[in-house]
Write an enzyme that holds these catalytic residues in place. Sequence first.
Site, PDB file in Angstrom:
ATOM      1  N   TYR A 120       0.810  -1.210   0.000  1.00 35.58           N
ATOM      2  CA  TYR A 120       0.000   0.000   0.000  1.00 35.58           C
ATOM      3  C   TYR A 120       0.852   1.272   0.000  1.00 35.58           C
ATOM      4  O   TYR A 120       0.321   2.379   0.130  1.00 35.58           O
ATOM      5  CB  TYR A 120      -0.938   0.021   1.208  1.00 35.58           C
ATOM      6  CG  TYR A 120      -2.070  -0.978   1.148  1.00 35.58           C
ATOM      7  CD1 TYR A 120      -2.273  -1.778   0.019  1.00 35.58           C
ATOM      8  CD2 TYR A 120      -2.942  -1.139   2.207  1.00 35.58           C
ATOM      9  CE1 TYR A 120      -3.312  -2.690  -0.035  1.00 35.58           C
ATOM     10  CE2 TYR A 120      -3.989  -2.052   2.168  1.00 35.58           C
ATOM     11  CZ  TYR A 120      -4.161  -2.828   1.042  1.00 35.58           C
ATOM     12  OH  TYR A 120      -5.191  -3.726   0.985  1.00 35.58           O
ATOM     13  N   LYS A 167       4.622 -14.130   5.694  1.00 37.34           N
ATOM     14  CA  LYS A 167       4.911 -15.056   4.605  1.00 37.34           C
ATOM     15  C   LYS A 167       6.414 -15.032   4.321  1.00 37.34           C
ATOM     16  O   LYS A 167       6.866 -14.957   3.180  1.00 37.34           O
ATOM     17  CB  LYS A 167       4.103 -14.675   3.356  1.00 37.34           C
ATOM     18  CG  LYS A 167       4.076 -15.746   2.266  1.00 37.34           C
ATOM     19  CD  LYS A 167       3.331 -17.004   2.671  1.00 37.34           C
ATOM     20  CE  LYS A 167       3.269 -17.976   1.484  1.00 37.34           C
ATOM     21  NZ  LYS A 167       2.735 -19.299   1.902  1.00 37.34           N
ATOM     22  N   ASP A 199      -1.248 -17.470   4.946  1.00 35.74           N
ATOM     23  CA  ASP A 199      -2.230 -18.273   4.217  1.00 35.74           C
ATOM     24  C   ASP A 199      -2.756 -19.402   5.098  1.00 35.74           C
ATOM     25  O   ASP A 199      -3.946 -19.737   5.065  1.00 35.74           O
ATOM     26  CB  ASP A 199      -1.640 -18.801   2.909  1.00 35.74           C
ATOM     27  CG  ASP A 199      -0.286 -19.462   3.076  1.00 35.74           C
ATOM     28  OD1 ASP A 199       0.370 -19.257   4.113  1.00 35.74           O
ATOM     29  OD2 ASP A 199       0.144 -20.188   2.156  1.00 35.74           O
ATOM     30  N   ASP A 223      -5.435  -6.415   6.268  1.00 33.76           N
ATOM     31  CA  ASP A 223      -6.646  -5.994   5.575  1.00 33.76           C
ATOM     32  C   ASP A 223      -7.492  -7.214   5.197  1.00 33.76           C
ATOM     33  O   ASP A 223      -8.693  -7.279   5.469  1.00 33.76           O
ATOM     34  CB  ASP A 223      -6.256  -5.201   4.331  1.00 33.76           C
ATOM     35  CG  ASP A 223      -7.390  -4.356   3.779  1.00 33.76           C
ATOM     36  OD1 ASP A 223      -8.487  -4.367   4.363  1.00 33.76           O
ATOM     37  OD2 ASP A 223      -7.180  -3.685   2.755  1.00 33.76           O
ATOM     38  N   ASP A 227     -11.033  -8.910   7.237  1.00 35.19           N
ATOM     39  CA  ASP A 227     -12.288  -9.061   6.503  1.00 35.19           C
ATOM     40  C   ASP A 227     -12.781 -10.502   6.559  1.00 35.19           C
ATOM     41  O   ASP A 227     -13.992 -10.757   6.647  1.00 35.19           O
ATOM     42  CB  ASP A 227     -12.109  -8.639   5.044  1.00 35.19           C
ATOM     43  CG  ASP A 227     -12.279  -7.137   4.851  1.00 35.19           C
ATOM     44  OD1 ASP A 227     -12.165  -6.399   5.846  1.00 35.19           O
ATOM     45  OD2 ASP A 227     -12.510  -6.699   3.707  1.00 35.19           O
TER      46      ASP A 227
END
Length: 327
Positions: A120, A167, A199, A223, A227
């Site tokens: 971002y 990760k 993941d 983010d 969600d």
Amino acid sequence: MTEDIVVIPGDGIGQEVIPAAVSVLETLDVDLSFTEAEAGDHVAAAGGDPLPAETHELAANADATLFGAAGESAADVILPLRAAVDSFVNVRPARTYPGIEAVRPETDIVFLRENTEGVYAGHEDRLSEDVSTLTRVVTESASRRLAEYACEYVTDRDLDGFTVAHKANVMRETDGRFRDAVFDVAEANGVETDEVLMDALAMHLALRPEEYDVVVTPNLAGDVLSDLAAGLVGGLGLLPSANLGPDRGLFEPVHGTAPDIAGQGIANPSATVLSAAMMLEHLGYDSAGQRVRDAVETVLEEGPRTPDLGGEASTEDVTAALVDALE
């Protein structure tokens, strides 16, 4: 002392849920002064900057900012607003509430998301008709700053520690730096940590969310994972968030503009009102913040409820019920 609050409804249902939150805040015996400012797609459509300079300036100097949502211009609005308050962490709690049907009712997790960099950071290029690139930025300083906050967060709440999601097995230089910096700070502060690949965490959250209390993540992972957690507790209409800097904060619901229901008067104001509760606590009004949380829990359990939660109530109905619960 009067607290100067900037309110920015923005686009879509932001125009409905921000006034609802202000109505709730005005019920409290807290000295708040509200200044409304404009930002978002509708400002750009009128020929202006989606984030006018005066709005940025107001947020940079207010005691706190309460923000609704931005549409297509989101990257041009929310990222500079977060920078305006020097926000380095995005706090996103995801928990279930009494009376609300949830996929995983045992869920009670707080995501502490790095808020300044990662993918971002905005370094994208179109090199040719065939190739576009995105540069991911991870710094030692931002990672350590987030880790220091995470250590304070769990220590202040007498929690055992936190989980680091990353990760680093693939993104060795970027997530590797993030992971090592966070672990180094946690060790120096005597805070227990464990780790999980992001993941794998997505799967774990769906199957056994009760194993996680506080999760520290890079920007994009936080983010996405928060969600996912929203789906476990009843939807995005229940998730508040706080973008915190050293002195100021920007508080916003996670749900976005919800264009499919915008203008219908049926938006769920709960996430925005819960964001306002986080704002009150950030300003030092802990008891007022808890009163607002209690009111939200009462209305969620007893009704009325908006259609996203299986009810038929309007935003106005729920707002009135929240005010009644507080009075």
